[in-house]
Design a protein around this motif. Structure first.
Motif, PDB file in Angstrom:
ATOM      1  N   GLU A  69      14.571 -34.799  18.994  1.00  0.00           N
ATOM      2  CA  GLU A  69      14.139 -35.622  20.134  1.00  0.00           C
ATOM      3  C   GLU A  69      12.780 -36.275  19.857  1.00  0.00           C
ATOM      4  O   GLU A  69      12.536 -37.411  20.267  1.00  0.00           O
ATOM      5  CB  GLU A  69      14.065 -34.766  21.408  1.00  0.00           C
ATOM      6  CG  GLU A  69      15.447 -34.411  21.948  1.00  0.00           C
ATOM      7  CD  GLU A  69      15.428 -33.241  22.946  1.00  0.00           C
ATOM      8  OE1 GLU A  69      16.506 -32.943  23.485  1.00  0.00           O
ATOM      9  OE2 GLU A  69      14.357 -32.628  23.159  1.00  0.00           O
ATOM     10  N   ILE A 111      13.541 -39.379  17.691  1.00  0.00           N
ATOM     11  CA  ILE A 111      14.242 -40.528  18.293  1.00  0.00           C
ATOM     12  C   ILE A 111      13.477 -41.143  19.468  1.00  0.00           C
ATOM     13  O   ILE A 111      13.797 -42.242  19.921  1.00  0.00           O
ATOM     14  CB  ILE A 111      15.689 -40.180  18.762  1.00  0.00           C
ATOM     15  CG1 ILE A 111      15.683 -39.194  19.924  1.00  0.00           C
ATOM     16  CG2 ILE A 111      16.512 -39.649  17.611  1.00  0.00           C
ATOM     17  CD1 ILE A 111      17.089 -38.948  20.472  1.00  0.00           C
ATOM     18  N   GLU A 112      12.434 -40.460  19.945  1.00  0.00           N
ATOM     19  CA  GLU A 112      11.741 -40.899  21.155  1.00  0.00           C
ATOM     20  C   GLU A 112      11.240 -42.352  21.069  1.00  0.00           C
ATOM     21  O   GLU A 112      11.568 -43.185  21.917  1.00  0.00           O
ATOM     22  CB  GLU A 112      10.568 -39.943  21.453  1.00  0.00           C
ATOM     23  CG  GLU A 112       9.734 -40.315  22.675  1.00  0.00           C
ATOM     24  CD  GLU A 112      10.471 -40.153  23.996  1.00  0.00           C
ATOM     25  OE1 GLU A 112      11.590 -39.609  24.003  1.00  0.00           O
ATOM     26  OE2 GLU A 112       9.906 -40.582  25.028  1.00  0.00           O
ATOM     27  N   VAL A 155      13.901 -45.252  20.655  1.00  0.00           N
ATOM     28  CA  VAL A 155      14.653 -45.477  21.892  1.00  0.00           C
ATOM     29  C   VAL A 155      13.756 -46.098  22.970  1.00  0.00           C
ATOM     30  O   VAL A 155      14.113 -47.092  23.595  1.00  0.00           O
ATOM     31  CB  VAL A 155      15.294 -44.160  22.401  1.00  0.00           C
ATOM     32  CG1 VAL A 155      15.837 -44.335  23.814  1.00  0.00           C
ATOM     33  CG2 VAL A 155      16.408 -43.716  21.449  1.00  0.00           C
ATOM     34  N   GLU A 174      16.272 -49.013  20.804  1.00  0.00           N
ATOM     35  CA  GLU A 174      17.459 -48.734  19.997  1.00  0.00           C
ATOM     36  C   GLU A 174      18.416 -47.867  20.810  1.00  0.00           C
ATOM     37  O   GLU A 174      17.981 -47.112  21.685  1.00  0.00           O
ATOM     38  CB  GLU A 174      17.056 -47.941  18.731  1.00  0.00           C
ATOM     39  CG  GLU A 174      16.603 -48.803  17.581  1.00  0.00           C
ATOM     40  CD  GLU A 174      16.252 -47.990  16.337  1.00  0.00           C
ATOM     41  OE1 GLU A 174      16.895 -46.947  16.092  1.00  0.00           O
ATOM     42  OE2 GLU A 174      15.325 -48.399  15.630  1.00  0.00           O
ATOM     43  N   ARG A 196      20.669 -44.706  21.633  1.00  0.00           N
ATOM     44  CA  ARG A 196      20.463 -43.298  21.302  1.00  0.00           C
ATOM     45  C   ARG A 196      21.280 -42.888  20.088  1.00  0.00           C
ATOM     46  O   ARG A 196      20.821 -42.133  19.240  1.00  0.00           O
ATOM     47  CB  ARG A 196      20.854 -42.422  22.499  1.00  0.00           C
ATOM     48  CG  ARG A 196      19.681 -41.958  23.322  1.00  0.00           C
ATOM     49  CD  ARG A 196      20.107 -40.854  24.298  1.00  0.00           C
ATOM     50  NE  ARG A 196      19.507 -39.558  23.952  1.00  0.00           N
ATOM     51  CZ  ARG A 196      18.229 -39.284  24.072  1.00  0.00           C
ATOM     52  NH1 ARG A 196      17.378 -40.191  24.502  1.00  0.00           N
ATOM     53  NH2 ARG A 196      17.773 -38.098  23.746  1.00  0.00           N
ATOM     54  N   ALA A 229      19.673 -44.305  16.931  1.00  0.00           N
ATOM     55  CA  ALA A 229      18.404 -43.616  16.681  1.00  0.00           C
ATOM     56  C   ALA A 229      18.658 -42.201  16.175  1.00  0.00           C
ATOM     57  O   ALA A 229      17.970 -41.718  15.274  1.00  0.00           O
ATOM     58  CB  ALA A 229      17.565 -43.586  17.951  1.00  0.00           C
ATOM     59  N   LYS A 230      19.683 -41.565  16.753  1.00  0.00           N
ATOM     60  CA  LYS A 230      19.986 -40.188  16.357  1.00  0.00           C
ATOM     61  C   LYS A 230      20.477 -40.126  14.914  1.00  0.00           C
ATOM     62  O   LYS A 230      20.076 -39.244  14.141  1.00  0.00           O
ATOM     63  CB  LYS A 230      21.043 -39.622  17.306  1.00  0.00           C
ATOM     64  CG  LYS A 230      21.224 -38.138  17.177  1.00  0.00           C
ATOM     65  CD  LYS A 230      22.146 -37.603  18.265  1.00  0.00           C
ATOM     66  CE  LYS A 230      22.580 -36.193  17.879  1.00  0.00           C
ATOM     67  NZ  LYS A 230      23.584 -35.660  18.777  1.00  0.00           N
ATOM     68  N   ARG A 261      19.803 -42.192  12.478  1.00  0.00           N
ATOM     69  CA  ARG A 261      18.674 -42.398  11.551  1.00  0.00           C
ATOM     70  C   ARG A 261      17.725 -41.217  11.557  1.00  0.00           C
ATOM     71  O   ARG A 261      17.172 -40.834  10.544  1.00  0.00           O
ATOM     72  CB  ARG A 261      17.939 -43.688  11.906  1.00  0.00           C
ATOM     73  CG  ARG A 261      18.675 -44.922  11.400  1.00  0.00           C
ATOM     74  CD  ARG A 261      17.771 -46.118  11.222  1.00  0.00           C
ATOM     75  NE  ARG A 261      16.924 -46.336  12.365  1.00  0.00           N
ATOM     76  CZ  ARG A 261      15.613 -46.162  12.356  1.00  0.00           C
ATOM     77  NH1 ARG A 261      15.001 -45.800  11.254  1.00  0.00           N
ATOM     78  NH2 ARG A 261      14.917 -46.388  13.445  1.00  0.00           N
ATOM     79  N   ALA A 262      17.529 -40.623  12.732  1.00  0.00           N
ATOM     80  CA  ALA A 262      16.623 -39.469  12.829  1.00  0.00           C
ATOM     81  C   ALA A 262      17.149 -38.313  11.988  1.00  0.00           C
ATOM     82  O   ALA A 262      16.376 -37.630  11.302  1.00  0.00           O
ATOM     83  CB  ALA A 262      16.469 -39.044  14.284  1.00  0.00           C
ATOM     84  N   ARG A 309       8.932 -38.658  12.319  1.00  0.00           N
ATOM     85  CA  ARG A 309       8.777 -39.389  13.575  1.00  0.00           C
ATOM     86  C   ARG A 309       8.079 -40.731  13.343  1.00  0.00           C
ATOM     87  O   ARG A 309       8.478 -41.766  13.898  1.00  0.00           O
ATOM     88  CB  ARG A 309       7.989 -38.545  14.576  1.00  0.00           C
ATOM     89  CG  ARG A 309       7.863 -39.198  15.925  1.00  0.00           C
ATOM     90  CD  ARG A 309       7.156 -38.316  16.924  1.00  0.00           C
ATOM     91  NE  ARG A 309       5.780 -38.027  16.515  1.00  0.00           N
ATOM     92  CZ  ARG A 309       4.902 -37.380  17.274  1.00  0.00           C
ATOM     93  NH1 ARG A 309       5.264 -36.913  18.446  1.00  0.00           N
ATOM     94  NH2 ARG A 309       3.686 -37.165  16.832  1.00  0.00           N
ATOM     95  N   ALA A 346      10.413 -43.205  11.639  1.00  0.00           N
ATOM     96  CA  ALA A 346      11.510 -43.689  12.477  1.00  0.00           C
ATOM     97  C   ALA A 346      11.232 -45.085  13.024  1.00  0.00           C
ATOM     98  O   ALA A 346      12.150 -45.815  13.386  1.00  0.00           O
ATOM     99  CB  ALA A 346      11.761 -42.717  13.626  1.00  0.00           C
TER     100      ALA A 346
END
Ligand code: ADP
Ligand code: MG
Length: 263
Positions: free
Chosen positions: A119, A122-123, A126, A131, A133, A136-137, A139-140, A172, A175
């Protein structure tokens, strides 16, 4: 020239500082910093505590405003500049856009404590870049994999070691697909046995061509990975050059005195 000696940089300036000044109240902590960081370069910044290293990084990232001189990132002016003797300020929108492209990793890991590793990563994509979710997830997870923490995606910061938290902090920052990464003593708060993993992640980033400014006391890292090194003291650049040269044959007494304490 061996492969290892080949310059990583394209030669394009990523960060330019000309006479950068910063005061807190009446105390001037940056007294005219001149330096240039080229695209793709690993630029190491060393110097005693209080010399202004963190302040300089914070100015690049708009966490502080400079009082004078000129500072630019990738050809765009940052904060203030001298313009016909006047100080010129950027609009909030311009500042926000510039900050999106700059990743920063602090000595203290600064993860959001109420969010898992995943989280945390991806914060910003997003919330800031809007982006989806799902994207983003995906790629995270790839980023967590890259920093060796795919199996810790569901852990909260308190369930991670300092070194693991710092690697999440790097993931982070990545990202947001930054063009510049700022590291402010990223391993100084870590137990010695955890330092290596973080430096390995940074070394990998360097090999992939990321432009990085690294404030560090890890002289081994500076020597092996750094393309350029600056020694700051008392708010000025005392000496700069290739890390090998500065670290093995410093020209200034202040550099020698500092290195004799940290090497
Ligand atoms: P370094 O990172 O090299 O240790 P800093 O940039 O943190 O140095 O600090 C440089 C000087 O500026 C120090 O004397 C510090 O006390 C002072 N300083 C840093 N931040 C602030 C602030 N927000 N307000 C007042 N003085 C500050
Ligand atoms: Mg500092």
């Amino acid at each position: 020239m061996t492969d290892l000696e080949k310059p990583r940089t394209s030669g394009r300036p990523m960060v330019m500082a000309e006479g950068v000044r910063k005061s807190y109240g009446t105390v001037e902590v940056l007294k005219g910093i001149d330096l240039e960081v080229k695209q793709g370069e690993v630029f190491c910044l060393i110097g005693p505590s209080g010399s202004g290293k963190s302040t300089f990084l914070r100015c690049i990232n708009h966490l502080e405003k400079i009082n004078g001189g000129l500072l630019s990132v990738d050809g765009e002016l940052v904060g203030y500049r001298m313009k016909g003797g006047k100080l010129h300020e950027l609009k909030d929108r311009e500042v926000a856009l510039q900050r999106r492209d700059i990743g920063m990793v602090f000595q203290r890991f600064n993860l959001f404590p109420h969010m898992t590793a995943l989280e945390n990563v991806i914060e910003a994509p997003v919330q800031v870049k809007k982006e989806s979710r799902a994207d983003a997830k995906e790629r995270a997870m790839a980023l967590l994999e890259r920093v060796g923490l795919a199996d810790k995606a569901g852990n909260y910061p308190t369930q991670l070691s300092g070194g693991q938290q710092q690697r999440v902090a790097i993931a982070r920052a990545l990202a947001m697909k930054p063009k510049l990464m700022l590291f402010d003593e990223p391993t100084s708060a870590l137990d010695p046995e955890l330092v290596g993993d973080v430096l390995d992640v940074m070394r990998g980033l360097a090999e992939e061509g990321m432009t990085m400014i690294v404030v560090t006391h890890e002289m081994g890292f500076a020597r092996e990975v750094g393309d350029a090194l600056v020694f700051m003291d008392g708010g000025v650049v005392v000496e700069s050059g290739h890390p090998r040269d500065v670290l093995t044959d410093p020209r200034h007494e202040r550099t020698r005195a500092f290195l004799s304490k940290v090497l």
